[in-house]
Design an enzyme around this catalytic site. Structure first.
Site, PDB file in Angstrom:
ATOM      1  CB  SER A   1       6.169  -5.174  -6.935  1.00 35.46           C
ATOM      2  OG  SER A   1       4.864  -5.598  -6.627  1.00 35.46           O
ATOM      3  CB  ALA A   2       5.472  -3.321  -2.482  1.00 37.76           C
TER       4      ALA A   2
END
Length: 323
Positions: free
Chosen positions: A164-165
């Site tokens: 994700s991030a």
């Protein structure tokens, strides 16, 4: 395909919870909610877990080193063989999570890929806004490459990984350091954020009801960026980079029911078009973040095994094949 039945059960467990009001939600309140969430399976057993500090241009940041059990030819443990290193960045929308929330992923990657994993606790938003996390990621990878002897890992090559991030930060590192003398052998990106400037069609088709919502992603970005920040800067949006040639080989895993699906898959296409050896796997029937749900989703274990195999090949086999 239809949403996986185990994923349906996870979503059903969240269905009775009150909806988050992202117009009022604060980062500390969100972090507290994440901390109060259920624990998942701890992942594979490893030989060593060691907390340490990484010096950066903006002060020291915490990290954790995972050293796997090493299988020797005689069936014992060979602690004298230097393993390659993978620098890992956790997800959490640039706002939440840390070393503990992603320990199960790191343990499994370390053990199954036979790589030492260095998990980096980069600064979080909104207390530290863009480009703080990106700068921490770059500093951490540079430091790891320069300190292979102290870390007791194989010098000269490493991988970057993240979900994700954290996948955003791994991709940023692979791009920004490609001509720096830091030899990044591979980038493993699990359902990464790679475009902070544009909302792709899956924001609309998968943006409600599948764990990560489009409104939640917008809130994350508002926490990460100051007003007026250039969200298309390649330090924020790896997909926006004009030239992807020479970037490390990539394994990208996307999830079918994920608002980030389309940007992740577009990035895989862009890398391949630039001549980068790229493997993309869309995990059917799954939602964003599924690989962390060990012990709950069978698909989590399967995806981590596939990811670890890609890391193993890039770090243990490919360097010798290319020679």
């Amino acid at each position: 395909m239809a949403l996986d039945p185990q994923a349906q059960a996870v979503l059903a467990a969240f269905a009775d919870m009150p909806a988050l009001d992202f117009t009022q939600l604060s980062a500390p309140a969100y972090r507290a909610m994440i901390a109060a969430g259920g624990a998942f399976a701890p992942g594979d057993k490893v030989a060593v877990e060691e907390d340490l500090l990484i010096p950066t241009a903006n002060g020291s940041i915490a990290a954790r080193l995972y050293r796997p059990l090493q299988a020797a030819a005689n069936g014992g443990v060979d602690r004298d063989v230097l393993l390659p290193l993978t620098v890992f960045f956790h997800g959490g929308g640039f706002v939440a999570c840390g070393l503990d929330t992603h320990a199960n992923l790191c343990r499994c990657l370390a053990q199954r890929a036979q790589t030492v994993v260095l998990s980096v606790d980069y600064r979080l938003a909104p207390e530290a806004r863009f480009p703080a996390a990106a700068h921490d990621a770059l500093d951490a990878v540079r430091w790891a490459a320069a300190n292979a002897a102290d870390l007791r890992v194989r010098a000269g090559t490493l991988a970057v990984a993240g979900d994700s991030a954290g996948g955003n930060l791994a991709a940023v590192a692979a791009q920004q350091l490609r001509h720096s003398g830091v030899n990044i052998a591979h980038q493993l990106l699990l359902y990464p954020v790679v475009d902070c400037a544009t909302e792709h069609p899956s924001y609309e088709s998968m943006g409600i009801g599948y764990f990560l919502g489009a409104d939640q992603m917008r809130w994350f970005k508002d926490q990460y960026f100051d007003n007026g920040a250039d969200r298309a800067n390649s330090l924020a949006s790896p997909l926006a980079a004009a030239d992807l040639s020479g970037v490390a080989s990539a394994t990208i895993i996307s999830a079918e029911y994920d608002p980030l699906r389309d940007e992740a898959e577009h990035y895989a296409q862009r890398l391949a078009q630039a001549g980068v050896l790229t493997t993309h796997m869309r995990w059917p029937g799954q939602m964003h973040g599924f690989a962390s749900l060990l012990g709950v989703l069978d698909a989590a274990d399967h995806a981590i095994t596939a990811a670890a195999r890609a890391l193993y090949y890039a770090l243990h086999v490919e360097p010798f094949v290319l020679r």
